[in-house]
Design a protein around this motif. Sequence first.
Motif, mmCIF file in Angstrom:
data_model
loop_
_atom_site.group_PDB
_atom_site.id
_atom_site.type_symbol
_atom_site.label_atom_id
_atom_site.label_comp_id
_atom_site.label_asym_id
_atom_site.label_seq_id
_atom_site.Cartn_x
_atom_site.Cartn_y
_atom_site.Cartn_z
ATOM 1 N N GLU A 1 30.570 -15.691 29.985
ATOM 2 C CA GLU A 1 29.880 -15.500 31.247
ATOM 3 C C GLU A 1 28.372 -15.701 31.086
ATOM 4 O O GLU A 1 27.718 -16.321 31.943
ATOM 5 C CB GLU A 1 30.185 -14.109 31.812
ATOM 6 N N GLU A 2 27.811 -15.190 29.983
ATOM 7 C CA GLU A 2 26.385 -15.411 29.732
ATOM 8 C C GLU A 2 26.112 -16.885 29.437
ATOM 9 O O GLU A 2 25.065 -17.420 29.819
ATOM 10 C CB GLU A 2 25.918 -14.531 28.580
ATOM 11 N N ALA B 1 25.766 -18.639 32.671
ATOM 12 C CA ALA B 1 24.435 -18.427 33.244
ATOM 13 C C ALA B 1 23.388 -19.243 32.497
ATOM 14 O O ALA B 1 22.476 -19.820 33.104
ATOM 15 C CB ALA B 1 24.090 -16.936 33.205
ATOM 16 N N ARG C 1 22.860 -23.023 33.381
ATOM 17 C CA ARG C 1 22.021 -23.387 34.529
ATOM 18 C C ARG C 1 20.582 -23.705 34.114
ATOM 19 O O ARG C 1 19.817 -24.267 34.891
ATOM 20 C CB ARG C 1 22.028 -22.273 35.572
#
Length: 388
Positions: A229-230, A233, A236
Motif C-alpha cells: 500500500e505504501e 502511494a 505516484r
Amino acid sequence: MRITRLKVTPVNIPLEAPLLWSGGLYPGTSKLIIEIFTDQGLVGLGEAPSVDVLATVQRMGELLEGMVPLDIAACEQRCLPPWQIVQNTDDASVAKAFGAIEIGLWDLRGKAWGQPLHLLLGGKVRDAVPFTEYFAFREGRETGPEAVAEHCLAMREAHGSTLFEGKLIQGDPLLEIRTVRLLRQALGPEPTIRLDSNMQWSLPTAIRILREIEPYDVRNYEDPVATFEEMAALRRHSSIRFSSHVPDLRRAVALGTPDAIVVNFAVLGGIGRAIRFIGACEAMGVDFWCYSGDTGVCTAAYLHVSAAMPWIREPSQSLFRWQVGDVIEGGPFRQKNDVVPVPDGPGLGVCLDHEALACWHRHFVDHGPLDHFHDPAAPGRMRRLPLR
C-alpha cells in the motif's frame, strides 16, 4: 524407484565480510542441504532457504519413505494439507519445507531420465543466465560511498560486470543519495544500478530519496517501504520500478505495484509451483527474478528454470563473489560478463562436495545458525534503525 530415506544437513555459508542490512549485520547464510536416497542408487539434492524447517523436513522425510519420487504430486499430497489452506494454518512453513524437498525430487527426475532439468521444463531459451554483482556497506571493507563506488569499478575491471544491486542501509537518506550519485558518476550511463532497502524507509523519506535519485537512472528499488500500500502511494511520486520479496501476486496486481516479485523457489512450494507462479506473473505483467544467498544446489535450480522461462527477463540477485564456500563441486558459481552458464548434467547438473558439506556443517555445529540481526553498535541487541 522408491525413496529409501532423506538426509538433512544444516550448513553455514559465511560471507568474506559481513554486510549491513536493515535488520543488523549479515555475516552469511544458514541453509539445509537435503539428500533424497533411492533404492536404485540415485540421490536427489534439495535445499531449504532457512534452518527453521529442519524438524519439518525430517518428519516429511519419514513420510516419504517408500514413495515413488517421480510422482511429485503424490509426494506433495503425503506431506501437505490441501494447498488452499496451507497459508491459513498455524504453520505455513510446511510449504517451504516441502518446496525444498521438491527441488530434490526434480533433480531425481532428471537423473532418472538422464536429462538436465531445463529440458524437462521444455528446453532452454538462453544458455547463460544474468546475475547482478552486489554492493553494500561492509564491516571492514566498503564503509563509505567512495569505497562502494571503487568496489563496483573493480568488479567491472576484473569480471566485466555491468549489472549491480545493493543495500545502502545506514538509516541516513543523505548518505544513500550521495552514494547513488557517486555510483552513477563512476560507472557512467550504461551499467544497471538496482537498490534494496529491506523496508527501512518511511513513506515521506522514501518520497524524498526517490525524487533525488531518479536522475541517476536507478533500474529498480526493492522494498523501499514496508507495505504494498505504501509502494502504491510512493508510485505516484516516482517512475522507478519496485520489487518485493513478498510473493503476494493478487495484491500486487490489485494495487499496481510492486512491478516484480523476487523470491526463492522453496518459499513458493517448489519448482513446479514456482513455474505456475511465474506463468501467473507473466499473465499479469509482473516481473520475476530470484534472490541471493543460496548454495549451489538452489542456484542450479535458478539457472535451469531461468533458462527455460522466457518471462525471467531481469538479472537475478547474487552474493556469489562474497561467499567463501559452497557445498557443490566447483562452487560457488561465479558470473563472468554478468552471466553464469546453465549446467548441462542430468537433473540440476551439480554434485555435492562431501568434504565441503562436512566443513560447513561443522561451522554450523560450532557456531550455530548465522545471526542476521546483530547490531554492530550494540552487541547483544537487535538493530534498530531510526524510522525516518
